[in-house]
Design an enzyme around this catalytic site. Sequence first.
Site, short mmCIF file in Angstrom:
data_model
loop_
_atom_site.label_atom_id
_atom_site.label_comp_id
_atom_site.label_asym_id
_atom_site.label_seq_id
_atom_site.Cartn_x
_atom_site.Cartn_y
_atom_site.Cartn_z
N GLU A 18 8.95 15.91 16.17
CA GLU A 18 9.39 15.79 14.79
C GLU A 18 8.63 16.78 13.91
O GLU A 18 7.40 16.80 13.91
CB GLU A 18 9.17 14.37 14.28
CG GLU A 18 9.70 14.13 12.89
CD GLU A 18 9.56 12.68 12.46
OE1 GLU A 18 10.53 12.13 11.91
OE2 GLU A 18 8.48 12.10 12.67
N GLU A 58 9.13 1.13 11.45
CA GLU A 58 10.18 2.16 11.36
C GLU A 58 9.45 3.49 11.40
O GLU A 58 8.75 3.87 10.46
CB GLU A 58 10.99 1.97 10.07
CG GLU A 58 12.29 2.77 10.08
CD GLU A 58 12.12 4.17 9.55
OE1 GLU A 58 12.04 5.10 10.39
OE2 GLU A 58 12.05 4.35 8.33
N LYS A 78 0.85 -1.19 0.00
CA LYS A 78 0.00 0.00 0.00
C LYS A 78 0.89 1.24 0.00
O LYS A 78 1.42 1.63 1.03
CB LYS A 78 -0.93 0.04 1.21
CG LYS A 78 -2.02 1.13 1.05
CD LYS A 78 -2.62 1.54 2.36
CE LYS A 78 -1.79 2.57 3.09
NZ LYS A 78 -1.68 3.88 2.38
N CYS A 98 13.27 10.79 8.19
CA CYS A 98 13.04 10.55 9.62
C CYS A 98 14.31 10.55 10.46
O CYS A 98 14.26 10.86 11.65
CB CYS A 98 12.29 9.24 9.80
SG CYS A 98 13.03 7.85 8.92
#
Length: 484
Positions: free
Chosen positions: A386, A253, A179, A287
């Site tokens: 973040e 992750e 996906k 990231c």
Amino acid sequence: MTTIDYERLYINGAWTAPESAKRIAVHSPTTEGLIGSVPEGTERDIDNAVAAARRAFDDPTGWAAWAPARRGEVLEQFAAALEARGAETARRVTIQNGMPIWLAMNFEAGFPAMLVRYYAGLVAAGLEERRQGMLGKQSLVLREPIGVVAAIVPWNVPQAITFLKLAPALAAGCTIVLKPAPETVLDAFLMAEAALEAGLPPGVINVVPAGREVGAYLVEHPGIDKVSFTGSSAAGRSIARTCGDLLRPVTLELGGKSAAIVLDDTDLSDLMESFFASTLLNNGQICWLGTRVLAPRSKYNTIVDTIAGLASSLQIGDPLDESTQIGPLVSQRQRDRVESYIEKGKSDGGRLVVGGGRPSDRDKGWFVEPTIFADVDRNATIAQEEIFGPVLAVIPYEDDDDAIAIANNTDYGLGGSVWTSDPERGAAFARRIRSGTVGVNGYVNDPVSPFGGIKSSGLGRELGPEGLSAFQTFKTIYLDEPNS
């Protein structure tokens, strides 16, 4: 420009009519114009894809049962087909998410084929091990494919991250339902074209783009044996809860807020290229980037000035221009998010040194200037959450122990870096940082070494032999044979 449009999904080794007329429209982050569209997958499309993957895996003569060498031959054809499409893959990624084209040519054009070949080679090295027992007889330990894998990938580095999952899963003998994120679907369909050309058997790879709700349906689908997800920590926690209830293996992750620690023996101006690549690469949309820069008070102003000079010198522009270093963010929503953090940084007392706005020479596109904050408190929002954009928070520290304390004072633990003129000191420093990965005078994800995080940065590892093990299950046969 001519739009790139697909009318069918890739399911069971063929272009298959979707179950609904709904579509995903893709817009350029540079021009804001329409650049393509694909069918939007539904739960029924997921059912069809999982059923195809299930049949392919359960076939006693199928992909999972093939000898590694036979799978390796098809995977080599797949790698070659990916390479032949490398330039177009890079272009599609760039026009969808704003990644500078020179970076896309490195990350997205070549990395997938490299990983396919690497993992095919690892599997060819052997799947069985005889062990001498402690109780007089031998054991045979087998590595078998884990089954049907749900692979859910984000938009920021879509093909490289896709193949962190597909390459080891395919080599292990698994089948896959992929996906892709709605923002980056055109590259995923190009990858499907490569799979079809390479002759991967029907059902081995299936591609169903969709939103979060359909993604959640895929995660909990009874036909799935393993989930591999890259994305936000919030989404990862939800997936972990589902997989925990189902006792379903999962690799996550997730996000990061990594520290780039500049030691007091460093002349950072000699390391600008590597520092840029470790802190602001891909418009800040990676990231593991070191978005918390820790600088010693003894050299704080000099380091702030050096980083500010770097940010001011970066060329902002069309990501298809090879001279562009900072392109647009992926979407208006992402730009709004980044700009809200910039305002929060100001209101919390951070000193805005460079940037903070939109480029004055661009009236279209979702651009944000590289932004540097100084005098940031270690507990401030922009030092803890973040942001996922070109925003750095420079935080002062007193001594080495203080730097380590600040670096480890985070909910995350994915990446990090240490900057020093003494590599041995840097390696010793890196050992003290609580993180899944740390670089010294740079940061590079090498395929041979495990990558992943601790704490809110995730569970499990990708890359290296550890990344292959994540798609294998172990079986022990206690042999009726004495130790030799």
